[in-house]
Design a protein around this motif. Structure first.
Motif, PDB file in Angstrom:
ATOM      1  N   ARG A   1      -8.394  12.851  -2.453  1.00  0.00           N
ATOM      2  CA  ARG A   1      -9.114  12.197  -1.362  1.00  0.00           C
ATOM      3  C   ARG A   1      -8.585  10.777  -1.144  1.00  0.00           C
ATOM      4  NH1 ARG A   1     -13.763  10.816  -2.245  1.00  0.00           N
ATOM      5  NH2 ARG A   1     -13.816  10.921  -4.525  1.00  0.00           N
ATOM      6  N   CYS A   2      -8.452  10.394   0.122  1.00  0.00           N
ATOM      7  CA  CYS A   2      -7.961   9.061   0.479  1.00  0.00           C
ATOM      8  C   CYS A   2      -8.906   8.439   1.499  1.00  0.00           C
ATOM      9  CB  CYS A   2      -6.555   9.139   1.077  1.00  0.00           C
ATOM     10  SG  CYS A   2      -5.329   9.877  -0.013  1.00  0.00           S
ATOM     11  N   ASN A   3      -9.461   7.298   1.162  1.00  0.00           N
ATOM     12  CA  ASN A   3     -10.425   6.631   2.023  1.00  0.00           C
ATOM     13  C   ASN A   3     -10.113   5.148   2.157  1.00  0.00           C
ATOM     14  OD1 ASN A   3     -12.563   8.726   2.728  1.00  0.00           O
ATOM     15  ND2 ASN A   3     -12.446   8.965   0.496  1.00  0.00           N
ATOM     16  N   ILE A   4     -10.840   4.513   3.062  1.00  0.00           N
ATOM     17  CA  ILE A   4     -10.631   3.107   3.389  1.00  0.00           C
ATOM     18  C   ILE A   4     -11.966   2.383   3.294  1.00  0.00           C
ATOM     19  CG2 ILE A   4      -9.848   1.495   5.182  1.00  0.00           C
ATOM     20  CD1 ILE A   4      -8.685   4.427   6.354  1.00  0.00           C
TER      21      ILE A   4
ATOM     22  N   VAL B   1       0.844  -1.208   0.000  1.00  0.00           N
ATOM     23  CA  VAL B   1       0.000   0.000   0.000  1.00  0.00           C
ATOM     24  C   VAL B   1       0.872   1.249   0.000  1.00  0.00           C
ATOM     25  CG1 VAL B   1      -1.672   1.323   1.369  1.00  0.00           C
ATOM     26  CG2 VAL B   1      -1.966  -1.143   1.080  1.00  0.00           C
ATOM     27  N   PHE B   2       1.928   1.237   0.793  1.00  0.00           N
ATOM     28  CA  PHE B   2       2.853   2.376   0.819  1.00  0.00           C
ATOM     29  C   PHE B   2       3.515   2.590  -0.536  1.00  0.00           C
ATOM     30  CE2 PHE B   2       7.457   3.407   1.508  1.00  0.00           C
ATOM     31  CZ  PHE B   2       7.292   4.790   1.635  1.00  0.00           C
ATOM     32  N   HIS B   3       4.071   1.534  -1.115  1.00  0.00           N
ATOM     33  CA  HIS B   3       4.797   1.678  -2.379  1.00  0.00           C
ATOM     34  C   HIS B   3       3.903   2.218  -3.497  1.00  0.00           C
ATOM     35  CE1 HIS B   3       7.635  -1.716  -0.862  1.00  0.00           C
ATOM     36  NE2 HIS B   3       8.061  -0.534  -0.484  1.00  0.00           N
TER      37      HIS B   3
ATOM     38  N   PHE C   1      -2.156   4.421   7.742  1.00  0.00           N
ATOM     39  CA  PHE C   1      -1.329   5.054   6.706  1.00  0.00           C
ATOM     40  C   PHE C   1      -2.194   5.846   5.735  1.00  0.00           C
ATOM     41  CE2 PHE C   1      -0.067   4.750   2.256  1.00  0.00           C
ATOM     42  CZ  PHE C   1       1.108   5.487   2.271  1.00  0.00           C
ATOM     43  N   THR C   2      -3.316   5.261   5.322  1.00  0.00           N
ATOM     44  CA  THR C   2      -4.186   5.917   4.346  1.00  0.00           C
ATOM     45  C   THR C   2      -4.806   7.184   4.923  1.00  0.00           C
ATOM     46  OG1 THR C   2      -4.635   3.776   3.303  1.00  0.00           O
ATOM     47  CG2 THR C   2      -6.168   5.562   2.810  1.00  0.00           C
TER      48      THR C   2
ATOM     49  N   THR D   1      -8.005   2.350  -0.032  1.00  0.00           N
ATOM     50  CA  THR D   1      -7.310   1.156   0.446  1.00  0.00           C
ATOM     51  C   THR D   1      -8.328   0.178   0.997  1.00  0.00           C
ATOM     52  OG1 THR D   1      -5.266   2.343   0.977  1.00  0.00           O
ATOM     53  CG2 THR D   1      -5.669   0.277   2.147  1.00  0.00           C
ATOM     54  N   VAL D   2      -8.272  -1.045   0.523  1.00  0.00           N
ATOM     55  CA  VAL D   2      -9.125  -2.100   1.061  1.00  0.00           C
ATOM     56  C   VAL D   2      -8.419  -2.687   2.282  1.00  0.00           C
ATOM     57  CG1 VAL D   2     -10.278  -4.291   0.632  1.00  0.00           C
ATOM     58  CG2 VAL D   2     -10.108  -2.589  -1.213  1.00  0.00           C
TER      59      VAL D   2
END
Length: 261
Positions: A181-184, A120-122, A167-168, A141-142
């Motif tokens: 936007r960043c969500n989970i 996920v980071f990479h 992290f997300t 991110t799932v």
């Protein structure tokens, strides 16, 4: 509700060869996205890409291992060269090793974190670097409801998913100034090959729905497993224009199993 903002957008999806990742590819491509489908299982990826291509979807396969930083950065550049600017990223790649903590090997722990957190980071870093100058984009991110609920014999998986979720959120805070936007999305038990392999051949999924007091595990209030499509549709909402004011959110798709507040 008709979702907008997906059609003609380039979407990079990891873990695309099976399960939730494949469902995300199908859902986004069905909404008109041009999907870069990424997986390290070359043969399974080729099968999925061929299937979706035959259905008229814009899907291209990119075999890659998200654990390797430099190839991931090169992959993001190649996708943009071949398909156009990446507007959507979905981190769906994941692996699972189960077992009691005292019995887990270093190799198992390292592999789970390498994919579920390191991957996920990479990928997020490589794509975010390209989204920032354009000042737009959506990343999902799932993770898993196990990130917020302790599970017996799932310590590595739960810890890695908690790491990817936090992290997300941090990424979302850093990218908010750029309109990114960043969500989970946090699924519970979902009818995928990963769940079937964890339960064992021929296992009765009713035990998952009913729960297990001996394992301190609540059942599923909605009385059913999630389908991969259920999770994919939640992802599609979060990357759409209709979620344009939603960021750093963790959407549980688990039928109420986590009793999440």
């Amino acid at each position: 509700m008709e979702l907008t903002g997906i059609e003609s957008t380039v979407a990079l999806v990891t873990g695309a060869a099976r399960g939730i990742g494949a469902a995300v590819v199908e859902t986004l491509a069905g909404a008109g996205a041009h999907v870069a489908a990424v997986d390290r299982d070359f043969e399974a990826l080729a099968t999925v890409v061929t299937k979706f291509g035959a259905e008229g979807f814009h899907v291209r396969g990119y075999p890659a291992d998200v654990c390797d930083s430099e190839p991931v950065d090169a992959l993001a550049g190649r996708v943009e060269d071949e398909l156009g600017p990446i507007g959507i990223l979905v981190n769906a790649a994941g692996v699972l090793h189960t077992g009691r903590v005292v019995e887990l090997s270093d190799r198992q722990w390292d592999e789970v974190f390498s994919v579920n957190a390191g991957g996920v980071f990479h990928v997020s870093r490589a794509v975010a670097r390209r989204m920032i100058p354009r000042r737009r984009g959506a990343i999902v991110t799932v993770a898993s409801n196990a990130a917020g609920v302790p599970r017996t014999e799932m310590s590595a998986y739960a810890a890695s998913k908690a790491a990817s979720a936090q992290f997300t959120r941090c990424l979302g805070l850093e990218l908010a100034d750029y309109g990114i936007r960043c969500n989970i999305v946090s699924p519970g038990s979902t009818d995928t090959p990963m769940l079937r392999s964890m339960l064992g051949e021929g296992a009765d999924t009713r035990q998952v729905v009913e729960g297990s007091p001996a394992a301190y595990r609540v059942g599923i209030p909605l009385r059913k497993l999630a389908r991969p499509q259920d999770v994919a549709e939640a992802v599609a909402y979060l990357v759409s224009d209709q979620a344009g004011h939603v960021t750093m959110h963790d959407l549980y798709v688990d039928g109420g199993a986590a009793l999440h507040v």
